[in-house]
Enzyme design. Structure first.
Site, PDB file in Angstrom:
ATOM      1  N   LYS A 112      58.400 -19.738 -28.499  1.00  0.00           N
ATOM      2  CA  LYS A 112      58.169 -18.127 -30.218  1.00  0.00           C
ATOM      3  C   LYS A 112      59.105 -17.578 -30.087  1.00  0.00           C
ATOM      4  O   LYS A 112      59.489 -17.172 -29.164  1.00  0.00           O
ATOM      5  CB  LYS A 112      56.813 -17.696 -29.567  1.00  0.00           C
ATOM      6  CG  LYS A 112      55.556 -18.652 -29.375  1.00  0.00           C
ATOM      7  CD  LYS A 112      55.293 -18.887 -30.654  1.00  0.00           C
ATOM      8  CE  LYS A 112      53.276 -19.734 -30.520  1.00  0.00           C
ATOM      9  NZ  LYS A 112      53.241 -19.845 -31.489  1.00  0.00           N
ATOM     10  N   LYS A 217      46.887 -29.351 -37.889  1.00  0.00           N
ATOM     11  CA  LYS A 217      46.023 -29.402 -37.121  1.00  0.00           C
ATOM     12  C   LYS A 217      44.612 -29.978 -37.401  1.00  0.00           C
ATOM     13  O   LYS A 217      44.022 -29.310 -38.440  1.00  0.00           O
ATOM     14  CB  LYS A 217      45.420 -27.362 -36.949  1.00  0.00           C
ATOM     15  CG  LYS A 217      47.075 -26.735 -36.564  1.00  0.00           C
ATOM     16  CD  LYS A 217      46.230 -25.526 -36.506  1.00  0.00           C
ATOM     17  CE  LYS A 217      47.344 -24.470 -35.897  1.00  0.00           C
ATOM     18  NZ  LYS A 217      48.996 -25.023 -35.655  1.00  0.00           N
TER      19      LYS A 217
END
Ligand SMILES: [Mg+2]
Length: 313
Positions: A112, A217
């Site tokens: 991240k 997704k």
């Protein structure tokens, strides 16, 4: 067996999902058809997964085989590599987490970035690369945190790090910045830009001029079949698909493993499916799609996972 795991901003909120599913149930009770494509994405995922699972079970084959055949694709992979997610800690914390993941068998890491400033993020990624060596895949995900100038600075500074890709460096709607970041030595991936709920800006168009990789997704795409179909269209344009969850529970996560195995080239690149550990508890005691040595074997039983979820309400 289906599952809705609504998670804004990727999908509709839980209340809207529940209302949509109740409406669908009422329509079924009245013997009326349900237009799954008109439902918000998580509700559509629940119903389309239930139908896809039932169809695959009826045909006695795993969901992945069913999905691939329906999309006109080759036989699916039998296992998929997955990446470990390394958080946004300090340089030392990031290196320690990366080394722990490699020791656990992962050969692809996703860091991240975007929470600490560009210079520190560049230092973190360089330190991870130095620590884990060149054989480990390294990705970075900014979740749209950077302004265009920051993203350009990051990309120009990351040339020697050999990032597999930089994911969603700028806000989802900033298509111009995505385009400008291409061809500067770091492949670009889109996530938020292609998983927005209905009503948000459309996909960058043409997608291949804005991204090298699309992170899809299934919960945000409206179901397994819709995701494989999108991946096929992307592959035709030269864009690779990586499949991830919206922190789904075990049913949708196992289904996403089938999706990852079915998409073109899905067995050859790591997916973001090692997310089960983010939940406090699961819907079943024995996860039928556990991570082992940085990979998840596609459940071999018919449908999503044979009888593993029978009895789960
Ligand atoms: Mg992402």
């Amino acid at each position: 067996m289906g599952e809705a795991a609504p998670l804004p901003p990727w999908t509709e909120p839980a209340e809207a999902c529940l209302a949509a599913l109740r409406g669908a149930r009422a329509a079924v009770d009245r013997d009326e058809p349900v237009a799954v494509d008109d439902l918000p994405p998580a509700a559509a995922h629940a119903l389309s997964l239930a139908v896809a699972d039932a169809t695959a079970r009826r045909d006695g084959r795993p969901l992945a085989a069913s999905l691939a055949a329906e999309a006109g694709l080759d036989a699916p992979a039998t296992a998929v590599p997955v990446n470990a997610t390394v958080g946004d800690g300090s340089v030392d914390e990031t290196v320690a987490a990366a080394e722990a993941a490699v020791a656990d068998g992962f050969d692809c890491l996703k860091c991240k970035v975007g929470a600490r400033g560009v210079a520190e993020d560049v230092d973190r990624l360089r330190a991870v690369r130095d620590a884990v060596g060149d054989a480990v895949g390294l990705r970075a995900d900014a979740n749209g945190a950077w302004r265009r100038e920051e993203a350009e600075r990051a990309v120009d500074a990351l040339g020697g790090v050999a990032l597999e890709y930089l994911e969603q460096p700028v806000a989802a709607g900033d298509h111009g910045a995505l385009r400008a970041l291409r061809g500067r030595g770091v492949p670009i991936a889109v996530d938020e830009a292609v998983n927005a709920p209905s009503g948000a800006e459309g996909w960058p168009d043409p997608v291949e001029e804005h991204a090298d990789v699309a992170v899809l997704k299934p919960m945000a795409q409206g179901g397994p079949g819709a995701t494989v179909a999108a991946a096929r269209r992307l592959a035709d344009r030269g864009v690779d698909t990586v499949v991830t969850t919206t922190i789904d529970a075990a049913v949708a996560r196992a289904a996403a493993v089938h999706v990852a195995a079915a998409v073109p080239g899905g067995g050859d690149r790591a997916h973001g499916l090692a997310t089960g550990g983010l939940l406090a508890r699961g819907v079943v005691d024995d996860d039928p799609a556990p991570v082992a040595d940085g990979r998840i074997a596609v459940p071999a039983g018919p449908g999503v996972a044979g009888e593993a979820f029978d009895g789960v309400v």
